[in-house]
Design a protein around this motif. Structure first.
Motif, PDB file in Angstrom:
ATOM      1  N   PRO A  16       0.850  -1.158   0.023  1.00 56.34           N
ATOM      2  CA  PRO A  16      -0.054   0.065  -0.167  1.00 56.34           C
ATOM      3  C   PRO A  16       0.802   1.230  -0.031  1.00 56.34           C
ATOM      4  N   GLN A  17       2.033   1.245   0.427  1.00 52.16           N
ATOM      5  CA  GLN A  17       3.152   2.298   0.382  1.00 52.16           C
ATOM      6  C   GLN A  17       3.656   2.676  -0.915  1.00 52.16           C
ATOM      7  N   VAL A  18       3.406   1.743  -2.137  1.00 55.47           N
ATOM      8  CA  VAL A  18       4.108   1.834  -3.414  1.00 55.47           C
ATOM      9  C   VAL A  18       3.067   2.361  -4.419  1.00 55.47           C
ATOM     10  N   SER A  19       3.789   3.436  -5.141  1.00 52.67           N
ATOM     11  CA  SER A  19       3.097   3.933  -6.265  1.00 52.67           C
ATOM     12  C   SER A  19       3.604   3.533  -7.474  1.00 52.67           C
ATOM     13  N   ILE A  20       2.732   3.372  -8.562  1.00 53.63           N
ATOM     14  CA  ILE A  20       3.132   2.788  -9.842  1.00 53.63           C
ATOM     15  C   ILE A  20       2.997   4.144 -10.888  1.00 53.63           C
ATOM     16  N   ARG A  21       4.332   4.287 -11.492  1.00 57.76           N
ATOM     17  CA  ARG A  21       4.104   5.413 -12.710  1.00 57.76           C
ATOM     18  C   ARG A  21       4.577   4.616 -13.809  1.00 57.76           C
ATOM     19  N   PRO A  22       3.444   4.461 -14.896  1.00 61.81           N
ATOM     20  CA  PRO A  22       3.756   3.736 -16.068  1.00 61.81           C
ATOM     21  C   PRO A  22       4.478   4.553 -16.908  1.00 61.81           C
ATOM     22  N   GLU A  23       5.517   4.119 -17.656  1.00 60.33           N
ATOM     23  CA  GLU A  23       6.328   4.704 -18.550  1.00 60.33           C
ATOM     24  C   GLU A  23       6.415   4.018 -19.925  1.00 60.33           C
ATOM     25  N   ARG A  24       7.084   4.369 -20.978  1.00 61.63           N
ATOM     26  CA  ARG A  24       6.901   3.912 -22.211  1.00 61.63           C
ATOM     27  C   ARG A  24       7.825   2.370 -22.025  1.00 61.63           C
ATOM     28  N   PHE A  25       8.926   2.360 -21.232  1.00 60.37           N
ATOM     29  CA  PHE A  25       9.699   1.204 -21.090  1.00 60.37           C
ATOM     30  C   PHE A  25       9.121   0.126 -20.215  1.00 60.37           C
ATOM     31  N   GLY A  26       8.025   0.442 -19.341  1.00 60.78           N
ATOM     32  CA  GLY A  26       7.485  -0.346 -18.250  1.00 60.78           C
ATOM     33  C   GLY A  26       6.822   0.553 -17.331  1.00 60.78           C
ATOM     34  N   ALA A  27       7.687   0.662 -16.368  1.00 63.07           N
ATOM     35  CA  ALA A  27       7.092   1.469 -15.163  1.00 63.07           C
ATOM     36  C   ALA A  27       8.134   1.803 -13.920  1.00 63.07           C
ATOM     37  N   LEU A  28       8.003   2.896 -13.171  1.00 62.47           N
ATOM     38  CA  LEU A  28       8.645   3.142 -12.176  1.00 62.47           C
ATOM     39  C   LEU A  28       7.697   2.875 -10.793  1.00 62.47           C
ATOM     40  N   LEU A  29       8.305   2.164  -9.770  1.00 63.44           N
ATOM     41  CA  LEU A  29       7.558   1.923  -8.603  1.00 63.44           C
ATOM     42  C   LEU A  29       8.366   2.680  -7.454  1.00 63.44           C
ATOM     43  N   TYR A  30       7.563   3.509  -6.718  1.00 62.47           N
ATOM     44  CA  TYR A  30       8.080   4.367  -5.479  1.00 62.47           C
ATOM     45  C   TYR A  30       7.579   3.927  -4.393  1.00 62.47           C
ATOM     46  N   HIS A  31       8.624   3.544  -3.303  1.00 61.25           N
ATOM     47  CA  HIS A  31       7.962   3.078  -1.976  1.00 61.25           C
ATOM     48  C   HIS A  31       8.202   4.204  -1.253  1.00 61.25           C
ATOM     49  N   ARG A  81      12.489 -10.334  -5.983  1.00 57.70           N
ATOM     50  CA  ARG A  81      13.343  -9.157  -5.966  1.00 57.70           C
ATOM     51  C   ARG A  81      12.438  -8.037  -5.138  1.00 57.70           C
ATOM     52  N   LEU A  82      11.347  -7.838  -6.100  1.00 62.30           N
ATOM     53  CA  LEU A  82      10.278  -6.959  -5.637  1.00 62.30           C
ATOM     54  C   LEU A  82       9.780  -7.182  -4.293  1.00 62.30           C
ATOM     55  N   ALA A  83       9.523  -8.530  -3.890  1.00 66.78           N
ATOM     56  CA  ALA A  83       9.224  -8.859  -2.438  1.00 66.78           C
ATOM     57  C   ALA A  83      10.146  -8.537  -1.468  1.00 66.78           C
ATOM     58  N   ASP A  84      11.572  -8.838  -1.700  1.00 70.26           N
ATOM     59  CA  ASP A  84      12.410  -8.772  -0.919  1.00 70.26           C
ATOM     60  C   ASP A  84      12.804  -7.144  -0.573  1.00 70.26           C
ATOM     61  N   THR A  85      12.387  -6.295  -1.598  1.00 78.55           N
ATOM     62  CA  THR A  85      12.297  -5.005  -1.508  1.00 78.55           C
ATOM     63  C   THR A  85      11.143  -4.259  -0.936  1.00 78.55           C
ATOM     64  N   ASP A  86      10.288  -4.963  -0.322  1.00 77.75           N
ATOM     65  CA  ASP A  86       9.180  -4.547   0.193  1.00 77.75           C
ATOM     66  C   ASP A  86       8.172  -3.844  -0.920  1.00 77.75           C
TER      67      ASP A  86
END
Length: 93
Positions: A16-31, A81-86
């Motif tokens: 719930p603390q992560v935001s997704i920003r779609p990009e042309r290459f995929g996306a950015l995830l920010y925690h 890897r995404l799970a390991d980094t919360d």
């Protein structure tokens, strides 16, 4: 002794603390809690991450968006890897 299920056989959701920003290459995830930034460089991986909350397992999410059987190990590694980094949290299916 309990055997841990593989990442693909467990239920996940975006933290719930992560935001997704779609990009042309995929996306950015920010925690917002850890201030960690992750890049998803594959639009198909973004589709998997976005469908995790509605799928009983990560494997089901992969199948739903069309990940080829031979690509599953790479997707499992990315999700691990995404799970390991919360960025992802395990949930009860």
């Amino acid at each position: 002794m309990t055997v841990a299920l593989a990442v693909l056989d467990r239920a996940w959701a975006l933290s719930p603390q992560v935001s997704i920003r779609p990009e042309r290459f995929g996306a950015l995830l920010y925690h917002f809690g850890t201030r960690r930034l992750s890049f998803l460089k594959d639009p198909l991986l973004l589709a998997v991450v976005q469908s995790l909350a509605d799928a009983p397992t990560a494997r089901a999410a992969c199948e739903r968006v069309g990940v080829a059987e031979g690509s599953l190990p790479a997707f499992e590694k990315a999700l691990d890897r995404l799970a390991d980094t919360d960025m992802l949290q395990e949930r009860t299916p």
